[in-house]
Design an enzyme around this catalytic site. Structure first.
Site, short mmCIF file in Angstrom:
data_model
loop_
_atom_site.label_atom_id
_atom_site.label_comp_id
_atom_site.label_asym_id
_atom_site.label_seq_id
_atom_site.Cartn_x
_atom_site.Cartn_y
_atom_site.Cartn_z
N ARG A 80 0.84 -1.21 0.00
CA ARG A 80 0.00 0.00 0.00
C ARG A 80 0.87 1.25 0.00
O ARG A 80 0.53 2.25 -0.63
CB ARG A 80 -0.94 -0.02 1.20
CG ARG A 80 -2.02 -1.08 1.00
CD ARG A 80 -2.86 -1.28 2.21
NE ARG A 80 -3.60 -0.07 2.55
CZ ARG A 80 -4.22 0.07 3.72
NH1 ARG A 80 -4.16 -0.91 4.62
NH2 ARG A 80 -4.88 1.17 3.98
N HIS A 135 -6.58 8.03 11.47
CA HIS A 135 -6.09 6.64 11.55
C HIS A 135 -4.59 6.55 11.28
O HIS A 135 -4.10 5.49 10.89
CB HIS A 135 -6.85 5.77 10.53
CG HIS A 135 -8.31 5.70 10.81
ND1 HIS A 135 -9.24 5.46 9.83
CD2 HIS A 135 -9.02 5.87 11.96
CE1 HIS A 135 -10.46 5.46 10.36
NE2 HIS A 135 -10.35 5.71 11.65
N CYS A 143 8.18 1.98 16.89
CA CYS A 143 8.72 0.77 17.50
C CYS A 143 7.63 0.04 18.30
O CYS A 143 6.77 0.65 18.91
CB CYS A 143 9.88 1.15 18.43
SG CYS A 143 10.72 -0.31 19.07
N CYS A 211 14.07 -1.22 14.77
CA CYS A 211 14.26 0.04 15.49
C CYS A 211 15.75 0.34 15.65
O CYS A 211 16.49 -0.50 16.16
CB CYS A 211 13.61 -0.07 16.86
SG CYS A 211 13.91 1.37 17.90
N CYS A 214 16.49 0.31 19.65
CA CYS A 214 16.50 -0.86 20.54
C CYS A 214 16.48 -2.17 19.76
O CYS A 214 16.28 -3.24 20.33
CB CYS A 214 15.28 -0.81 21.46
SG CYS A 214 13.75 -1.25 20.60
C1 BV8 Z 1 -11.76 1.53 18.26
C2 BV8 Z 1 -6.00 2.07 9.24
C3 BV8 Z 1 -11.90 0.77 20.45
C4 BV8 Z 1 -5.57 0.67 8.93
C5 BV8 Z 1 -8.39 1.88 9.65
C6 BV8 Z 1 -18.64 0.86 17.49
C7 BV8 Z 1 -18.00 1.85 18.22
C8 BV8 Z 1 -16.60 1.88 18.31
C9 BV8 Z 1 -15.82 0.91 17.65
C10 BV8 Z 1 -16.47 -0.08 16.93
C11 BV8 Z 1 -17.86 -0.11 16.85
N1 BV8 Z 1 -18.20 -1.19 16.09
C12 BV8 Z 1 -17.07 -1.81 15.69
C13 BV8 Z 1 -16.01 -1.18 16.20
C14 BV8 Z 1 -14.62 -1.58 15.98
C15 BV8 Z 1 -14.00 -0.92 14.77
C16 BV8 Z 1 -14.95 -0.67 13.64
O1 BV8 Z 1 -15.43 0.46 13.45
N2 BV8 Z 1 -15.19 -1.70 12.85
C17 BV8 Z 1 -16.01 -1.56 11.67
C18 BV8 Z 1 -15.48 -2.52 10.59
C19 BV8 Z 1 -17.44 -1.89 12.05
N3 BV8 Z 1 -13.37 0.34 15.14
C20 BV8 Z 1 -12.13 0.28 15.64
O2 BV8 Z 1 -11.57 -0.77 15.91
C21 BV8 Z 1 -11.45 1.62 15.91
N4 BV8 Z 1 -10.94 1.58 17.23
O3 BV8 Z 1 -12.92 1.76 18.21
O4 BV8 Z 1 -11.08 1.13 19.37
C22 BV8 Z 1 -11.10 1.15 21.60
C23 BV8 Z 1 -11.51 2.24 22.37
C24 BV8 Z 1 -10.77 2.56 23.47
C25 BV8 Z 1 -9.60 1.85 23.78
C26 BV8 Z 1 -9.16 0.80 22.96
C27 BV8 Z 1 -9.91 0.44 21.86
C28 BV8 Z 1 -10.26 1.79 14.99
C29 BV8 Z 1 -10.74 2.00 13.57
C30 BV8 Z 1 -9.55 2.35 12.67
C31 BV8 Z 1 -9.23 1.13 11.83
N5 BV8 Z 1 -8.17 1.50 10.88
N6 BV8 Z 1 -7.39 2.23 8.84
C32 BV8 Z 1 -5.50 0.44 7.45
O5 BV8 Z 1 -6.06 1.26 6.66
O6 BV8 Z 1 -4.89 -0.56 7.07
S1 BV8 Z 1 -9.97 1.99 9.07
C33 BV8 Z 1 -9.98 1.97 7.35
O7 BV8 Z 1 -11.36 2.06 7.01
C34 BV8 Z 1 -9.34 3.12 6.62
O8 BV8 Z 1 -8.79 4.10 7.45
C35 BV8 Z 1 -10.50 3.70 5.83
O9 BV8 Z 1 -10.36 5.03 5.60
C36 BV8 Z 1 -11.59 3.42 6.77
C37 BV8 Z 1 -13.01 3.53 6.34
O10 BV8 Z 1 -13.16 3.09 5.03
P1 BV8 Z 1 -13.63 4.21 3.98
O11 BV8 Z 1 -12.61 5.28 3.95
O12 BV8 Z 1 -15.03 4.61 4.26
O13 BV8 Z 1 -13.52 3.41 2.65
P2 BV8 Z 1 -14.60 2.41 2.04
O14 BV8 Z 1 -13.94 1.64 0.96
O15 BV8 Z 1 -15.27 1.69 3.16
O16 BV8 Z 1 -15.68 3.39 1.40
C38 BV8 Z 1 -15.30 4.14 0.25
C39 BV8 Z 1 -16.49 5.01 -0.01
O17 BV8 Z 1 -16.18 5.88 -1.07
C40 BV8 Z 1 -17.71 4.22 -0.43
O18 BV8 Z 1 -18.84 4.78 0.22
C41 BV8 Z 1 -17.80 4.45 -1.94
O19 BV8 Z 1 -19.14 4.48 -2.40
C42 BV8 Z 1 -17.19 5.83 -2.06
N7 BV8 Z 1 -16.47 6.10 -3.31
C43 BV8 Z 1 -15.76 5.23 -4.08
N8 BV8 Z 1 -15.20 5.91 -5.10
C44 BV8 Z 1 -15.55 7.21 -4.95
C45 BV8 Z 1 -16.37 7.34 -3.82
N9 BV8 Z 1 -16.89 8.51 -3.41
C46 BV8 Z 1 -16.60 9.60 -4.16
N10 BV8 Z 1 -15.81 9.56 -5.26
C47 BV8 Z 1 -15.29 8.39 -5.70
N11 BV8 Z 1 -14.51 8.36 -6.80
ZN ZN Z 2 12.75 0.66 19.74
#
Ligand code: BV8
Ligand code: ZN
Length: 310
Positions: A80, A135, A143, A211, A214
């Site tokens: 990526r 994110h 690290c 790292c 370390c």
């Molecule tokens: C957390 C980095 C808890 C990694 C990413 C309820 C409440 C809280 C949390 C949760 C919950 N339910 C579930 C959870 C857990 C989870 C979550 O949300 N899961 C989802 C799957 C249901 N959330 C988490 O784990 C978050 N952390 O809540 O921690 C906590 C709290 C306290 C203490 C400890 C822990 C962490 C979430 C972050 C995850 N990391 N990214 C990586 O990328 O490898 S998320 C990842 O998805 C990307 O960042 C991305 O940006 C993001 C969302 O995807 P989208 O950007 O929306 O992309 P997608 O393809 O889905 O959609 C594209 C859209 O564009 C579509 O609508 C399409 O129609 C449109 N489109 C396409 N082409 C175009 C267009 N629009 C316009 N023009 C175009 N040309």
């Molecule tokens: Zn280190």
């Protein structure tokens, strides 16, 4: 001109009321998702042919996956990083940067880790203080050793280490069979590496980024599923939304499926914001959250965003 706008497929009526409202807006927030970088050549995660349709990201973008198979996870991120480095910011990125320069009370929250906004801030002067990465970014590495705080920011080296030289290894991540029914779209497909043209080499930690402080294993500076978002960023956004009424939130190119990022549409709305959703897919989740008086502009963000912010 309105002809150009009609050509851009934006219903004039919406556009007129939007531009009217925009003139009187001061406090504006934009929430960005992968869709804004789609026309920069970066596949989205869930759309047709999207990146995540070929990977089970929820099983790769997690601390558990990295612990059990750091080599595979690093190959996913190196792939990526390599793709993101080929991409250029598009007109939507530049239009948002331009609005930011014009209006210090406009903040941009990006869920994207592909760095387009990052490189945008270097190439289109998006005021850094007005761009918040929820994110993290592919281009920070940090690290994993417990007591070590080493972090390297904005590292665009590609590959980070020879073993991660994805294109030279001719490795292309397999794409799982396109799932077309709606139900499948929500389930993250299993990562099918059995049909990879080149067997994904088993890498040992010694092959992976280490790292310099370390010798511990470095990881991508992104927020994985199950990890909390940077607390200073969360606090900043919560305070920004709470301190004064918000006039407008633009939700651009996101399926609004990931939390807590998706919650900003609701908190901004309850702080008085009008809502404008820009999305390729009229049936998308974000579209379904619309209320009377909101705007929904369907189409490519790279076409629509510059148009509506003119
Ligand atoms: C957390 C980095 C808890 C990694 C990413 C309820 C409440 C809280 C949390 C949760 C919950 N339910 C579930 C959870 C857990 C989870 C979550 O949300 N899961 C989802 C799957 C249901 N959330 C988490 O784990 C978050 N952390 O809540 O921690 C906590 C709290 C306290 C203490 C400890 C822990 C962490 C979430 C972050 C995850 N990391 N990214 C990586 O990328 O490898 S998320 C990842 O998805 C990307 O960042 C991305 O940006 C993001 C969302 O995807 P989208 O950007 O929306 O992309 P997608 O393809 O889905 O959609 C594209 C859209 O564009 C579509 O609508 C399409 O129609 C449109 N489109 C396409 N082409 C175009 C267009 N629009 C316009 N023009 C175009 N040309
Ligand atoms: Zn280190």
């Amino acid at each position: 001109s309105s002809v150009a706008r009609q050509m851009a497929g934006i219903p004039a009526a919406d556009l007129q009321s939007f531009t009217e409202h925009l003139k009187s807006c001061r406090r504006i927030v934009a929430l960005l998702g992968a869709g804004i970088s789609a026309s920069s050549g970066l596949p989205t995660f869930r759309g047709a042919g999207g990146l995540w349709r070929s990977f089970d990201a929820t099983s790769l973008a997690t601390p558990g996956a990295f612990k059990s198979n750091p080599g595979l996870v690093w190959q996913f991120y190196s792939y990526r990083r390599h793709m993101a480095l080929q991409a250029d910011p598009n007109k939507a990125h530049y239009a948002l940067a331009e609005l930011s320069r014009r209006n210090p009370d406009f903040i941009t929250l990006s869920q994207n880790v592909d760095g387009a906004e990052h490189r945008l801030s270097q190439r289109a002067q998006h005021p850094a203080g007005q761009l918040h990465l929820l994110h993290g970014t592919l281009f920070d590495v940090k690290c994993t050793s417990f007591h070590c705080d080493y972090i390297r920011k904005d590292d665009y080296t590609d590959p980070l280490v020879p073993a991660l030289d994805i294109p030279k290894k001719g490795m292309n991540f397999p794409s799982s069979a396109e799932k077309d029914s709606e139900s499948d779209a929500d389930a993250e497909p299993e990562l099918d590496i059995s049909n990879a043209q080149v067997p994904i080499p088993d890498l040992t930690p010694a092959d992976l980024p280490q790292c310099p402080k370390c010798n511990g294993l470095l990881r991508p500076g992104v927020v994985w599923f199950g990890e909390s978002l940077p607390s200073d960023t969360l606090d900043f956004v919560d305070n920004w939304i709470d301190e004064e009424p918000v006039d407008l939130i633009m939700v651009i190119g996101t399926s609004s499926k990931v939390w807590p990022a998706a919650s900003y549409l609701h908190t901004a709305r309850s702080a008085g914001a009008r809502v404008a959703v820009i999305n390729m897919d009229a049936n998308d989740l974000a579209g379904r959250n619309l209320e009377p008086g909101d705007w929904f502009f369907q189409g490519d963000a790279a076409v629509i965003v510059p148009e509506i912010l003119k």
